[in-house]
Design an enzyme around this catalytic site. Structure first.
Site, short mmCIF file in Angstrom:
data_model
loop_
_atom_site.label_atom_id
_atom_site.label_comp_id
_atom_site.label_asym_id
_atom_site.label_seq_id
_atom_site.Cartn_x
_atom_site.Cartn_y
_atom_site.Cartn_z
N HIS A 70 -10.17 -0.95 -9.95
CA HIS A 70 -9.26 -1.72 -9.16
C HIS A 70 -9.75 -2.58 -8.29
CE1 HIS A 70 -5.21 -1.27 -6.77
NE2 HIS A 70 -5.84 -2.79 -6.59
N HIS A 72 -9.96 -7.15 -6.88
CA HIS A 72 -9.40 -8.33 -7.11
C HIS A 72 -10.41 -9.54 -6.89
CE1 HIS A 72 -5.19 -6.82 -6.23
NE2 HIS A 72 -6.02 -5.86 -5.45
N PHE A 73 -10.82 -10.02 -8.15
CA PHE A 73 -11.95 -11.02 -8.06
C PHE A 73 -11.67 -12.24 -7.81
CE2 PHE A 73 -15.76 -8.43 -10.13
CZ PHE A 73 -15.88 -7.52 -9.09
N ARG A 74 -10.33 -12.61 -7.77
CA ARG A 74 -9.57 -14.01 -7.09
C ARG A 74 -9.68 -15.01 -8.22
NH1 ARG A 74 -6.80 -11.22 -3.90
NH2 ARG A 74 -7.46 -10.65 -2.03
N ASN A 104 -2.94 -10.51 -9.87
CA ASN A 104 -2.11 -11.38 -8.84
C ASN A 104 -3.13 -12.50 -8.59
OD1 ASN A 104 -4.36 -9.69 -7.61
ND2 ASN A 104 -2.88 -9.70 -5.69
N HIS A 201 1.54 0.42 -7.89
CA HIS A 201 1.14 0.04 -6.43
C HIS A 201 2.52 0.70 -5.99
CE1 HIS A 201 0.32 -2.24 -2.98
NE2 HIS A 201 1.29 -1.71 -2.38
N HIS A 260 -4.42 3.38 -5.21
CA HIS A 260 -4.82 3.34 -3.76
C HIS A 260 -3.87 4.18 -2.94
CE1 HIS A 260 -1.56 0.21 -3.88
NE2 HIS A 260 -2.73 -0.62 -4.18
N ASP A 333 -9.81 -1.21 -4.48
CA ASP A 333 -9.00 -2.30 -4.27
C ASP A 333 -9.64 -3.55 -3.62
OD1 ASP A 333 -6.63 -3.67 -3.90
OD2 ASP A 333 -5.79 -2.45 -2.56
#
Ligand code: DOR
Ligand code: ZN
Length: 469
Positions: A70, A72-74, A104, A201, A260, A333
């Site tokens: 999990h 978020h590497f953007r 996202n 989530h 999470h 996360d």
């Protein structure tokens, strides 16, 4: 090119040291790695030749490259916060060699074109494998998902191979990807039918909205208080949403993974679902294991994430869930935001999310060594840990083999990620850990582009000193 021989390493397996006390000497092995990066031999006193680079790893732990299911590497779209390149470097520095990135991004990963673009970018990243969750917020995305999963073209099959499953946001978070409530059951049915791992989530939009309105009417004078973030997304919200998601898993037979998980009620619900033999798994995040609402005092908006920080009672329940096997994975996360974004304006309006991919392993190694990584907080816990001779503390039990299970074996199985354990004929993807090295976590010595950590100044014991593969 030379072969590599790792000499006298402690292979972390099912019977490795707990509480830093070595019980099984037979876990000490040599590992011979071919010039092509394949594990040729594992054993005692492996002969070396002049074409072999011998690395003395005595006293060091050997794990397979770990998995963080999990992050978020953007990229694409938020490269000011992070890029695949910068965050992959952070992952590897923290012993993590395979990550699952969330949808996202901008554009969101809800089309084949968006997935193909992310895959193309990830293929340029050396050393760290990046897989992707596909987002579903509207019915049209579900049609695309079915095409992706059942498509017979080489291209679709290739893309599916880079996709770790579906991500469902049951309430809004960063990126506003809340699912249309009317299609949730259909998503579960599709995932059940096509055997797609489904990650949820879990927060309840109505309970959150109500709590927010209450806070806003009652606390008008003190809306700068960051701890209200936890009040506005209360434990009952997560619990109700998990209960709903589990009911969907029960109804449809889908394999549900709860992202999470942060509450005592959540742990109890998953524990009961497992007893019922439902196909339900869960992960907890390091920030919920190591931080509580008390940390808002020092962290301010740097302690803001969704789901939010909870009280110590919830934190302790998560540790108990790790101990009894209710918790399947620890996943970070990892959600970097810039320092400027966190500091500008009202803390309650700051973006939610904290980095964590590089700090997960040292934090867990510290607990496995029988210590608590932050001497200032929570002192009661630390005192207990010491007084109890390191073994009786209910809040902080984890062994090196637990780390292997939670950060490699289980996520690898749940999401069919295809990572190789340390065994002969497998690719040599190895983390070498010095379990005794003490060091201080700090935004400046970590690799994430965001340049900060919620664990600033914490003393940890255990460091990834090299990765192979
Ligand atoms: O705190 C969070 N940050 N929770 C999420 O659900 C999303 C994440 C992000 O992308 O920043
Ligand atoms: Zn997330």
């Amino acid at each position: 090119m030379k072969k590599t021989l790792l000499r006298n390493g402690t292979l972390v397996g099912v019977e490795t040291p707990r509480w830093g006390v070595s019980e099984k000497s037979e876990t000490i092995v040599d590992i011979l790695i071919s010039t092509g990066g394949i594990i040729e031999k594992i054993g005692k006193n492996i002969q070396d030749h002049k074409d072999t680079e011998v690395v003395d790893v005595s006293g060091k732990l050997l794990f397979p490259l770990l998995i963080d299911c999990h992050v978020h590497f953007r990229e694409p779209g938020m490269e000011e916060k992070a890029t695949m390149q910068t965050e992959a470097a952070a992952a590897l520095a923290g012993g993590v060699g395979l990550v699952c990135d969330m949808p996202n991004t901008v554009p969101p990963c809800v089309t084949v074109a968006a997935l193909a673009d992310k895959v193309r970018r990830a293929e340029k990243i050396a050393g760290c494998t990046i897989k992707f969750f596909f987002g579903v917020t509207e019915a049209i995305h579900l049609v695309t998902l079915k095409d992706l999963w059942t498509g017979t073209s080489l291209e679709l099959k290739r893309l599916k191979n880079h996709c770790s499953g579906v991500k469902l946001y049951l309430d809004h978070s960063t990126g506003d990807q809340k699912v249309d409530g009317g299609i949730v059951e259909e998503i579960f049915r599709t995932c059940a039918e096509l055997k797609i791992p489904l990650v949820a989530h879990c927060e309840d939009p109505e309970i959150n909205a109500k709590a927010k309105t209450e806070v806003e009417t009652q606390n008008f004078a003190s809306l700068h208080d960051i701890s209200l973030h936890s009040t506005m997304r209360p434990p009952e919200s997560e619990a109700a949403s998990i209960e709903y998601a589990i009911s969907m898993a029960r109804k449809t037979g889908a394999a549900l993974h709860i992202a999470h998980l942060s509450t005592k009620q959540g742990i109890e619900l998953v524990r009961a679902a497992k007893k019922e033999k439902l196909n339900v798994t869960c992960e907890v995040a390091p920030h919920h294991l190591f931080l509580t609402t008390d940390d808002y005092k020092t962290l301010g908006a740097f302690g803001k994430m969704n789901p939010p920080l909870r009280s110590a009672e919830h934190r302790d329940a998560l540790w108990a869930g790790i101990e009894d096997g209710t918790v399947d994975c620890i996943a970070t996360d990892h959600a970097p935001h810039t320092i400027a974004e966190k500091e500008s304006g009202e803390p309650l309006k700051a973006p939610s999310g904290v980095p964590g991919v590089e700090t997960m392993l040292p934090l867990l190694l510290t607990v496995a060594a029988g210590k608590w990584p932050n001497e200032n907080s929570p002192p009661a816990l630390l005192r207990e840990l010491r007084c109890a001779g390191k073994t009786k503390n209910p809040n902080a039990k984890i062994s090196y083999s637990d780390i292997l299970r939670l950060c490699f074996t289980n996520p690898n199985r749940i999401f069919s990620l295809g990572a190789s354990p340390l065994a002969v004929k497998n690719p040599a993807k190895i983390v070498i850990v010095d379990p005794k090295q003490e060091w201080i976590l700090g935004g400046k010595n970590l690799h994430s582009k965001c340049g900060w950590t919620p664990y600033e100044g914490w003393r940890v014991t255990g460091k990834c000193i090299r990765t192979i593969g």
